[in-house]
Enzyme design. Structure first.
Site, PDB file in Angstrom:
ATOM      1  CD  GLU A   1      -3.129  -1.034   0.359  1.00 19.63           C
ATOM      2  OE1 GLU A   1      -3.173  -0.076  -0.434  1.00 19.63           O
ATOM      3  OE2 GLU A   1      -3.993  -1.930   0.409  1.00 19.63           O
TER       4      GLU A   1
ATOM      5  CG  HIS B   1      -7.337  -6.098   7.611  1.00 20.33           C
ATOM      6  ND1 HIS B   1      -6.659  -7.156   7.050  1.00 20.33           N
ATOM      7  CD2 HIS B   1      -7.107  -5.046   6.788  1.00 20.33           C
ATOM      8  CE1 HIS B   1      -6.045  -6.769   5.939  1.00 20.33           C
ATOM      9  NE2 HIS B   1      -6.297  -5.482   5.764  1.00 20.33           N
TER      10      HIS B   1
ATOM     11  CG  HIS C   1      -9.495  -3.716   2.705  1.00 19.74           C
ATOM     12  ND1 HIS C   1      -8.778  -3.328   1.611  1.00 19.74           N
ATOM     13  CD2 HIS C   1      -8.568  -4.168   3.580  1.00 19.74           C
ATOM     14  CE1 HIS C   1      -7.492  -3.555   1.809  1.00 19.74           C
ATOM     15  NE2 HIS C   1      -7.336  -4.057   2.995  1.00 19.74           N
TER      16      HIS C   1
ATOM     17  CG  HIS D   1      -4.606  -0.663   5.821  1.00 18.76           C
ATOM     18  ND1 HIS D   1      -5.991  -0.629   5.888  1.00 18.76           N
ATOM     19  CD2 HIS D   1      -4.295  -1.820   5.186  1.00 18.76           C
ATOM     20  CE1 HIS D   1      -6.472  -1.718   5.306  1.00 18.76           C
ATOM     21  NE2 HIS D   1      -5.475  -2.454   4.880  1.00 18.76           N
TER      22      HIS D   1
HETATM   23  O1  2HA Z   1      -0.646  -5.161   3.400  1.00 17.00           O
HETATM   24  O2  2HA Z   1      -3.685  -5.120   4.317  1.00 17.00           O
HETATM   25  O3  2HA Z   1      -4.476  -3.861   2.147  1.00 17.00           O
HETATM   26  C1  2HA Z   1      -1.738  -6.000   3.419  1.00 17.00           C
HETATM   27  C2  2HA Z   1      -2.985  -5.224   3.351  1.00 17.00           C
HETATM   28  C3  2HA Z   1      -3.325  -4.595   2.069  1.00 17.00           C
HETATM   29 ZN    ZN Z   2      -5.632  -4.333   4.077  1.00 16.06          ZN
END
Ligand code: 2HA
Ligand code: ZN
Length: 270
Positions: free
Chosen positions: A119, A144, A215, A142
């Site tokens: 990313e 999840h 996501h 970022h």
């Molecule tokens: O790097 O989460 O969106 C792995 C991720 C990509």
């Molecule tokens: Zn991701």
């Protein structure tokens, strides 16, 4: 083996904070396999000796031209690396990169040639945009988060500020510590330029944390702890909502009046 962190306490602290957050992301179950990425603009902690360090990789294309990043340095999680490994060995699962003067390429300078996150274009585009608007924010995260991603599967929650208001209303701290709420970015291909552009558009709409539908989330902050804390606070609210539903009722939520009171007392932007 010597490290760029040796005898550089400010830089070592930046990287130690990333490692600490990476551990939290793993422990919370938000970072399966290589999921998620972290980048930090460490330019303020860079000295002349680092500026003259030779590259340990070829110049690599960023894929876009980012004029505000000329001469900047970033610590980046490595692509395909695991947060749980980064937590213990940050310089083996991430690296320091230098943006070259053409603003279209970067090179890795330390400690070993670990290729940065998939990313990278979205992270660097966001850092370029932050500098351009005079922001002092240095970190982007970022990840999840399970409950927030689950909520993004409900189209009702994807309407503007529905989730912001619902999460704010679960507990006073959420509005106090995540006062710009949660922006929404519709589903787009991971790592795409479209996702990077849509993320910046949502951040520009005055959010510090944005949801990537089905996501994860992308957060920016003064530092990596602050970015993490906002995601953690929003997730706490999501858990309270889900626990209430599991007990068989829809939570009442704080009233709009109670939330306005929080904004006044804490002098919040929204
Ligand atoms: O790097 O989460 O969106 C792995 C991720 C990509
Ligand atoms: Zn991701």
């Amino acid at each position: 083996m010597s490290s760029i962190l040796d005898n550089r306490p400010a830089l070592a602290k930046e990287v130690a904070d990333v490692a600490e957050v990476a551990g939290y992301l793993w422990q919370k179950g938000w970072a399966e396999r290589n999921g998620g990425n972290i980048t930090v603009n460490i330019t303020d902690s860079i000295d002349d000796a680092v500026r003259s360090m030779p590259a340990i990789s070829e110049p690599k294309a960023i894929g876009t031209c980012l004029p505000n990043l000329k001469g900047c340095y970033f610590y980046c999680k490595g692509t395909n690396k695991r947060m749980r490994d980064l937590a213990r060995w940050p310089m083996e699962n991430g690296s320091v990169i230098r943006i070259l003067d053409d603003c279209e390429h970067y090179e890795i300078i330390a400690d070993s040639p670990v290729a940065p996150t998939s990313e990278l274009p979205s992270h660097l585009s966001v850092h370029n945009w932050l500098i351009g608007k005079g922001s002092t924010y240095k970190a982007s995260v970022h990840t999840h988060p399970i409950e927030l991603v689950a909520m993004s599967h409900n189209p009702e929650f994807l309407k503007k500020d529905v989730l912001t208001n619902l999460l704010w209303s679960m507990i006073p701290e959420t509005k106090a510590f995540c006062p710009r709420g949660l922006g929404i970015v519709p589903y787009m291909l991971p790592s795409s330029v479209e996702l990077a552009d849509a993320t910046i558009a949502s951040l520009a709409d005055n959010y510090d944390v944005v949801m990537w539908e089905k996501h994860g989330v992308f957060a920016v902050g003064e530092n990596v702890m602050e970015a993490f804390d906002m995601i953690d606070t929003l997730t706490k609210s999501a858990l309270i909502y889900i626990d209430s539903c599991a007990m068989g009722f829809k939570p009442e939520g704080m009233s709009q009046e109670q939330m306005r009171e929080i904004s006044t007392v804490f002098n919040l932007p929204k």
